[in-house]
Design an enzyme around this catalytic site. Structure first.
Site, short mmCIF file in Angstrom:
data_model
loop_
_atom_site.label_atom_id
_atom_site.label_comp_id
_atom_site.label_asym_id
_atom_site.label_seq_id
_atom_site.Cartn_x
_atom_site.Cartn_y
_atom_site.Cartn_z
N LYS A 25 8.82 -52.17 -18.65
CA LYS A 25 8.91 -50.84 -19.24
C LYS A 25 7.85 -50.63 -20.33
O LYS A 25 6.67 -50.56 -20.02
CB LYS A 25 10.33 -50.63 -19.75
CG LYS A 25 11.43 -50.99 -18.74
CD LYS A 25 11.29 -50.30 -17.41
CE LYS A 25 12.50 -50.44 -16.51
NZ LYS A 25 12.85 -51.80 -16.08
N ARG A 74 6.11 -73.10 -13.61
CA ARG A 74 7.57 -72.92 -13.69
C ARG A 74 8.14 -73.44 -15.01
O ARG A 74 9.28 -73.13 -15.36
CB ARG A 74 8.23 -73.64 -12.50
CG ARG A 74 9.75 -73.42 -12.44
CD ARG A 74 10.33 -73.91 -11.12
NE ARG A 74 10.05 -75.30 -10.85
CZ ARG A 74 10.76 -76.33 -11.35
NH1 ARG A 74 11.77 -76.10 -12.17
NH2 ARG A 74 10.45 -77.56 -11.03
N TYR A 81 23.25 -51.04 -18.74
CA TYR A 81 22.37 -50.89 -17.58
C TYR A 81 23.08 -51.35 -16.31
O TYR A 81 23.77 -52.37 -16.30
CB TYR A 81 21.10 -51.71 -17.82
CG TYR A 81 20.24 -51.91 -16.59
CD1 TYR A 81 19.76 -50.82 -15.87
CD2 TYR A 81 19.90 -53.19 -16.16
CE1 TYR A 81 18.98 -51.00 -14.74
CE2 TYR A 81 19.11 -53.38 -15.04
CZ TYR A 81 18.66 -52.29 -14.33
OH TYR A 81 17.88 -52.48 -13.22
N ASP A 100 19.94 -56.27 -25.12
CA ASP A 100 18.88 -55.68 -24.31
C ASP A 100 18.19 -54.62 -25.17
O ASP A 100 18.78 -53.59 -25.49
CB ASP A 100 19.47 -55.05 -23.04
CG ASP A 100 18.41 -54.48 -22.11
OD1 ASP A 100 17.27 -54.26 -22.56
OD2 ASP A 100 18.74 -54.22 -20.94
#
Length: 389
Positions: A199, A48, A102, A174
């Site tokens: 992606k 983490r 988005y 982005d």
């Protein structure tokens, strides 16, 4: 920061690779442990905390590709986006979002920010003046997306970055649609770059991940938020992502080529009402795209004419997959109104220009003539069937 002269394929293949000192294997070893020693060690590692060996190694590769000082890998693109935003915002702050955005980011803004006392404004357009007009005295962040999802609008990164720097505002972008192969926003003055690594970085439709890249100073700030939000990624998936990135430059080059040729074909198709692709000379921001992109990307969108039912068209496809997500080796299409932007109201979609007839097209690496043949037979089949009243 200064970069070595290594080429993209060399960076994708070798940068940040872990050495197999035990068996001298050609690929990075995978360290699956979720528990590491804390005594007599230079670094206390914990998944983490984004500092396991595989996480650190992949971060170096991604930083090199984005011309950044450092990078972190997250469990999804939205984990990366939401963590980065909250690292720079607090109660009483204001953030400017680009209008064309988005749907997941839009939904995060409208459903979550007000809970934390953070206000926001969406621009009316995506020119620099549109951002300047909505900046307030408490604006701390400007958020961009270029090329945008799904309309492929192009924003002047350098212009917005200069505006933000004049006013002491952080810029976040982005960069998913472009990928670091086609565009490096940090070179244009943008502060923080984010990706859905699901992606183009993953590229095979089998990985869910996110990336944030920036300066060490900015990433230290993001890190403090990230360890609290807990959006880390399993080391096995990190290892798979590192493997996939080795071929990213090759894949993206092929997808760029297919998308440009497909866009030109769709413009000539009498059943297509409009085509959105920055590589077309008719695109309103074509010259701007040429000035800040190395390739125009593998994504485009188009509108079918009103007499062609989009749902029937999808059902008649035989090769192209009507499938969620994007940027895989296989070509896919979606209806943004039903998927990526379904969380937006019809009124907000209409304001952005996202019509029910809009199709988002992610070009894969198949032969172009096969893809064109599939589109033509799907349109023909759809037109031959009488639609129900």
């Amino acid at each position: 920061m200064s970069q070595t002269k290594k080429g993209l394929n060399t960076l994708c293949t070798h940068e940040g690779a872990l050495e197999d000192t035990l068996f001298k294997g050609a690929t990075s070893p995978l360290y699956m442990s979720s528990s590491y020693a804390f005594e007599d060690v230079d670094l206390k590692r914990y998944p983490r905390y984004f500092n396991t060996p595989n996480q650190e190694a992949l971060g170096k590769k991604l930083a090199a590709l984005e011309h950044a000082e450092t990078a972190m890998i997250f469990g999804s693109g939205m984990a990366a986006i939401s963590t980065a935003l909250m690292a720079f915002l607090k109660a009483g702050d204001h953030v400017v979002f680009q209008q064309t955005l988005y749907g997941g980011t839009y939904n995060f803004a409208v459903t979550q920010l007000e809970k934390y006392g953070i206000t926001y404004t969406f621009t009316e357009g995506w020119d620099v003046v549109d951002f300047e007009e909505v900046i307030q005295s408490n604006t701390k962040v400007i958020y961009l997306e270029t090329p945008s999802n799904p309309l492929l609008t192009i924003t002047d990164m350098k212009g917005v970055a200069n505006l933000a720097k004049e006013k002491g505002i952080f810029t976040l972008i982005d960069n998913t649609f472009a990928s670091p192969i086609n565009q490096n926003p940090i070179d244009f003055g943008i502060d923080v770059v984010m990706h859905s690594a699901t992606k183009y970085m993953g590229g095979h439709s089998d990985i869910c991940a996110g990336v944030v890249a920036s300066s060490k100073e900015n990433m230290d700030r993001i890190y403090q938020t990230a360890i609290c939000f807990g959006g880390s990624l399993s080391d096995y998936t990190v290892w798979l992502l590192e493997r996939s990135i080795k071929t990213m430059a090759l894949r993206v080059k092929a997808q760029n080529e297919n998308a440009l040729l497909m866009a030109k074909y769709l413009v000539s198709n009498p059943d297509v009402a409009a085509v959105n692709y920055p590589g077309l000379e008719t695109h309103p921001e074509h010259e701007l795209a040429k000035s800040q992109m190395k390739g125009f990307g593998g994504m485009l969108s188009f509108e079918l004419k009103s007499e062609i039912d989009v749902s029937h068209f999808f059902r008649n496809l035989r090769l192209i997959k009507p499938s969620m997500s994007l940027a895989g080796l296989e070509s896919t299409m979606i209806s943004p109104a039903k998927t990526s932007h379904a969380l937006m109201s019809p009124e907000d979609r209409e304001k952005q220009g996202i019509k029910d007839s809009l199709v988002r097209f992610s070009l894969g690496i198949e032969e172009l003539e096969d893809l064109i043949g599939d589109i033509e037979q799907a349109i023909s089949e759809t037109k031959s069937v009488s639609l129900p009243v």
